[in-house]
Design an enzyme around this catalytic site. Sequence first.
Site, short mmCIF file in Angstrom:
data_model
loop_
_atom_site.label_atom_id
_atom_site.label_comp_id
_atom_site.label_asym_id
_atom_site.label_seq_id
_atom_site.Cartn_x
_atom_site.Cartn_y
_atom_site.Cartn_z
CB ILE A 263 5.46 8.36 -9.32
CG1 ILE A 263 5.88 8.20 -7.85
CG2 ILE A 263 3.96 8.54 -9.43
CD1 ILE A 263 5.67 9.43 -6.98
N GLY B 1 0.81 -1.22 0.00
CA GLY B 1 0.00 0.00 0.00
C GLY B 1 0.83 1.26 0.00
CB VAL C 277 11.41 9.59 -0.05
CG1 VAL C 277 11.65 9.61 1.43
CG2 VAL C 277 11.98 8.36 -0.70
CB ALA D 99 3.65 1.01 -6.58
CB SER E 90 2.55 -4.89 6.70
OG SER E 90 3.26 -4.74 7.90
CE LYS F 222 10.06 17.93 -11.69
NZ LYS F 222 10.29 16.48 -11.60
CB THR G 140 11.46 8.40 -14.24
OG1 THR G 140 12.70 7.98 -13.66
CG2 THR G 140 11.68 9.51 -15.22
CB ALA H 183 9.86 15.36 -7.88
C1 LIG Z 1 15.58 8.08 -2.26
C2 LIG Z 1 14.39 7.94 -3.12
C3 LIG Z 1 13.83 9.07 -3.72
C4 LIG Z 1 12.74 8.93 -4.57
N1 LIG Z 1 12.23 10.05 -5.19
C5 LIG Z 1 11.26 9.90 -6.12
C6 LIG Z 1 10.73 11.01 -6.83
O1 LIG Z 1 11.08 12.16 -6.57
N2 LIG Z 1 9.81 10.77 -7.76
C7 LIG Z 1 9.34 9.53 -8.06
O2 LIG Z 1 8.53 9.37 -8.97
N3 LIG Z 1 9.79 8.47 -7.36
C8 LIG Z 1 10.72 8.62 -6.41
N4 LIG Z 1 11.17 7.54 -5.72
C9 LIG Z 1 10.51 6.27 -5.91
C10 LIG Z 1 9.22 6.25 -5.14
O3 LIG Z 1 9.44 6.49 -3.77
C11 LIG Z 1 8.57 4.90 -5.31
O4 LIG Z 1 8.49 4.58 -6.67
C12 LIG Z 1 7.17 4.93 -4.78
O5 LIG Z 1 7.16 5.39 -3.47
C13 LIG Z 1 6.56 3.58 -4.84
O6 LIG Z 1 7.04 2.76 -3.84
P1 LIG Z 1 6.34 1.37 -3.70
O7 LIG Z 1 4.88 1.59 -3.53
O8 LIG Z 1 6.78 0.54 -4.83
O9 LIG Z 1 7.00 0.74 -2.38
P2 LIG Z 1 6.83 1.08 -0.82
O10 LIG Z 1 6.49 2.49 -0.58
O11 LIG Z 1 8.03 0.52 -0.16
O12 LIG Z 1 5.56 0.22 -0.38
C14 LIG Z 1 5.66 -1.16 -0.13
C15 LIG Z 1 4.37 -1.67 0.48
O13 LIG Z 1 4.46 -3.08 0.59
C16 LIG Z 1 4.02 -3.47 1.87
N5 LIG Z 1 4.67 -4.72 2.24
C17 LIG Z 1 5.97 -5.08 2.07
N6 LIG Z 1 6.18 -6.31 2.57
C18 LIG Z 1 5.00 -6.74 3.05
C19 LIG Z 1 4.57 -7.92 3.72
N7 LIG Z 1 5.41 -8.91 4.00
N8 LIG Z 1 3.28 -8.01 4.08
C20 LIG Z 1 2.39 -7.02 3.83
N9 LIG Z 1 2.75 -5.88 3.20
C21 LIG Z 1 4.03 -5.74 2.84
C22 LIG Z 1 4.41 -2.30 2.78
O14 LIG Z 1 3.63 -2.30 3.95
C23 LIG Z 1 4.08 -1.12 1.86
O15 LIG Z 1 2.70 -0.82 1.99
C24 LIG Z 1 12.22 7.66 -4.83
C25 LIG Z 1 12.74 6.54 -4.19
C26 LIG Z 1 13.83 6.67 -3.35
C27 LIG Z 1 14.39 5.44 -2.69
#
Ligand SMILES: Cc1cc2nc3c(=O)[nH]c(=O)nc-3n(C[C@H](O)[C@H](O)[C@H](O)COP(=O)(O)OP(=O)(O)OC[C@H]3O[C@@H](n4cnc5c(N)ncnc54)[C@H](O)[C@@H]3O)c2cc1C
Length: 503
Positions: A346, A13, A47, A16, A39, A78, A344, A50
Amino acid sequence: MAEPIKSILVVGGGTAGWMAAAALNKALGPHATVTLIESDDIGIVGVGEATVPPIRDFNTLIQLDDAEFMRETRATLKLAIEFVDWGQKGERYLHPFGTFGPGATLGDFHQSWLTLRQRGMGQEIDAYSICAQASRLGRVGMREADPRSPLSGLFSAYHFDAGLYARYLRKVCEGRGVRREEGEIVSVNQRSRDGFVTGVTLKDGRTLDADLFIDCTGFRGLLIEGALKTGYEDWSHWLPMNRALAVPCEKAGPLIPYTRATAREAGWQWRIGLQHRTGNGYVYCSDFIDDATAADTLMANLDGAPLGQPRPLKFVTGRRKAYWNRNVVAMGLSSGFIEPLESTSIHLVQSAIYKLLQHFPDTSFSPANIASYNRRLGREVEQIRDFVILHYHLTRRDDTPFWRHAAGMAIPDSLAERVEAFRDRGLLFQVGADEYFSMGSWLAVMLGQGLMPAAANPLHGLQNPASLAGGFDRIAGVIRQTAERLPGHEAFLKAQNMWGADA
Ligand SMILES: Cc1cc2nc3c(=O)[nH]c(=O)nc-3n(C[C@H](O)[C@H](O)[C@H](O)COP(=O)(O)OP(=O)(O)OC[C@H]3O[C@@H](n4cnc5c(N)ncnc54)[C@H](O)[C@@H]3O)c2cc1C
């Protein structure tokens, strides 16, 4: 016999997961259930602050109200990224959204501009970009659809609070019938005959089954890697960043409508102004700086009081060997990470969602369909990868071991071809429809990093230089005057009811 997909489990959650849940719920309506599991103990990366302009299409697709979305996520606009100290220390340039010159496409504009510059005429390329001019003045506004208007080039994206974005999307999704389950997944259940995932089991013993799984578990890649062992293509020989420290600070000064990326000793620092605070982070390579020095550098370079301690993040740049494997589609950080320089990630979640809708499966999970999805998304990711590498490849800095390393790194052949074509006579091209970065983006960064072509296309030298220069001056004048008439950033957000109550 192949049956329609009736149940989808979005695992994770973060940004993505909630984006995927919102879009799938919208596309499938009552024809399939969409359940999201997350979870609270594990939390989100949160984070990604942008974005790039196509996010507006995504918000339209899932029917968000623009003003409400901005208030809820404390978003700002932006128009560009400013790169400070990248080509050489003391230099700065803008990579603006939109294009250069009149109209919506770059066309031959830049070749005529090059011929002028070689004769010592014309202005810096920024003078012909409405996004660059508005950025410099701290102005923003609404894009106009009429291609004859200079405002047709005023493309904008958002800076937003990623934690609030996930929370807002959750509220929207739950209101539309997406079921949310809280709990930690402890095992992934697979069919013995072919490894397809059948369900996930939670710590409390519950099992959730589905036909299709969207793995949004972040860097963990719980299904795509943990269960399916899809494999990871490591790109750290091209993109050496592997750590980040993120810290918000208090707002200081007027809101600027662009992200700032300042090159530092062993990486770069972002600065993203939101309505209620400023986001900051230092992205670096641990081979060239230790974590404590990186933290000191970050904290010494904030323009307001810090609102906490720096939060560490570790990653390996690269991508999953397949984004879609069997009945699991990885989106977000579970599918790979290029590094945040051009914001890029998101956007790639959005692209993955669009491509999944185009390739939507039935229970036969046609291998040809899956292969097409992986190929098309793969091409888009590779172009973005090349574009990000470009910033490091073209540095002329040699003042630290990191920058000497960056300048000397090998680059992919696909990027070498683009750089040579531009270096020789300013040629810009797009290879396919799946490419995100426009020729205008390539132009901005190659020039910004100090790469001036040796020659221009001679056909453009046949034009009368004086009348060409006059035409260019008129274009720059119209763009400048249009930017000057735009409102200031904060005033615009308040006038449009986009300003959050407690910001
Ligand atoms: C330093 C940094 C800067 C960034 N800056 C940008 C930016 O400026 N612009 C941009 O487009 N993108 C940026 N990104 C990327 C962006 O943060 C991610 O693409 C975006 O937040 C999506 O993350 P996610 O949803 O894939 O993963 P996460 O936010 O890590 O979410 C993972 C989810 O999976 C769940 N989960 C994991 N394991 C389990 C389990 N065992 N059981 C149940 N649930 C579980 C967690 O609870 C959480 O809800 C950046 C990333 C980093 C590292």
